[in-house]
Design a protein around this motif. Structure first.
Motif, PDB file in Angstrom:
ATOM      1  N   HIS A 257       1.941   6.541  -7.126  1.00 18.03           N
ATOM      2  CA  HIS A 257       0.881   7.421  -7.650  1.00 18.03           C
ATOM      3  C   HIS A 257       0.976   8.847  -7.136  1.00 18.03           C
ATOM      4  N   ASN A 258       1.659   9.074  -6.065  1.00 18.76           N
ATOM      5  CA  ASN A 258       1.733  10.414  -5.481  1.00 18.76           C
ATOM      6  C   ASN A 258       3.177  10.771  -5.174  1.00 18.76           C
TER       7      ASN A 258
ATOM      8  N   SER B 265       3.390  13.876   0.632  1.00 16.84           N
ATOM      9  CA  SER B 265       3.163  13.050   1.822  1.00 16.84           C
ATOM     10  C   SER B 265       1.656  12.827   1.948  1.00 16.84           C
ATOM     11  N   PHE B 266       1.277  11.928   2.793  1.00 11.36           N
ATOM     12  CA  PHE B 266      -0.137  11.642   2.996  1.00 11.36           C
ATOM     13  C   PHE B 266      -0.849  12.879   3.529  1.00 11.36           C
TER      14      PHE B 266
ATOM     15  N   ALA C 292      -1.434  15.374   0.790  1.00  9.89           N
ATOM     16  CA  ALA C 292      -2.520  14.923  -0.080  1.00  9.89           C
ATOM     17  C   ALA C 292      -3.865  15.183   0.583  1.00  9.89           C
TER      18      ALA C 292
ATOM     19  N   TRP D 297       1.246   4.073  -2.949  1.00 10.42           N
ATOM     20  CA  TRP D 297       1.058   5.496  -2.641  1.00 10.42           C
ATOM     21  C   TRP D 297       2.205   6.313  -3.213  1.00 10.42           C
ATOM     22  N   ARG D 298       3.430   5.836  -3.012  1.00 12.96           N
ATOM     23  CA  ARG D 298       4.594   6.563  -3.508  1.00 12.96           C
ATOM     24  C   ARG D 298       4.612   6.614  -5.036  1.00 12.96           C
TER      25      ARG D 298
ATOM     26  N   ARG E 114       0.834  -1.199   0.000  1.00 16.55           N
ATOM     27  CA  ARG E 114       0.000   0.000   0.000  1.00 16.55           C
ATOM     28  C   ARG E 114       0.870   1.251   0.000  1.00 16.55           C
ATOM     29  N   GLU E 115       1.914   1.230   0.831  1.00 16.77           N
ATOM     30  CA  GLU E 115       2.809   2.394   0.879  1.00 16.77           C
ATOM     31  C   GLU E 115       3.547   2.565  -0.446  1.00 16.77           C
TER      32      GLU E 115
END
Length: 179
Positions: free
Chosen positions: A156-157, A161-162, A165, A153-154, A149-150
């Motif tokens: 796509h983004n 940072s979360f 976002a 996230w990295r 999951r992490e």
């Protein structure tokens, strides 16, 4: 506790074949069907004896159950000897004889060893090991899922940072609400 060896008329070093043969001979003698026409007292005694024979055979014919039974019965016989003023576990010292005043008796330390052995047996049972392996696989799966999951996230983004976002999402919601 009934002595399963005595019930079957065997010595402790009896083989599996000896146990099987003794059970068959005694089972034929005390089987409830054989005593169905006997007086009630005889019938009840035969039924009780047959149940004891069956239990003894069930335990002594299975290697694990027999080993456990032998361990427990030898431990209880040591405790009985030491609690009645007899010899303690191997050395003859208990708090009941010869004025021994030194803390725990030998039979108590044997109890600790026995508890340790019981704990080791529990932790090496098939059911425990299967449950432990399942729990390990489950925890490993959760860890891999979290790491994946992490990583997603990295990908796509990148560069965000979360928290950043989440701030941009909140800004987009407030901008949408204004319009």
């Amino acid at each position: 506790m009934d002595d399963h060896y005595k019930i079957l008329g065997l010595q402790r070093n009896a083989s599996r074949e000896d146990i099987k043969e003794a059970f068959r001979k005694m089972a034929l003698k005390f089987h409830p069907d054989k005593h169905s026409q006997s007086p009630k007292a005889v019938r009840d005694n035969a039924t009780l004896t047959f149940k004891q024979l069956s239990e003894a055979y069930e335990i002594l014919s299975d290697h694990r159950k027999r080993a456990d039974y032998d361990l427990r019965s030898s431990y209880s016989s040591v405790n009985k000897r030491s609690s009645h003023g007899g010899y303690g576990y191997g050395y003859g010292y208990t708090h009941n004889n010869y004025g021994y005043k030194g803390g725990a008796s030998q039979s108590h330390s044997h109890g600790f060893v026995s508890n340790l052995e019981i704990a080791l047996r529990f932790f090496t049972t098939r059911a425990f090991l299967l449950n432990f392996a399942f729990a390990g696989a489950l925890i490993g799966g959760i860890y891999v899922f979290d790491m994946g999951r992490e990583a997603l996230w990295r990908v796509h983004n990148s560069g965000k940072s979360f928290e950043a976002a989440m701030e941009s999402i909140e800004k987009a919601k407030t901008h949408k609400d204004k319009t």
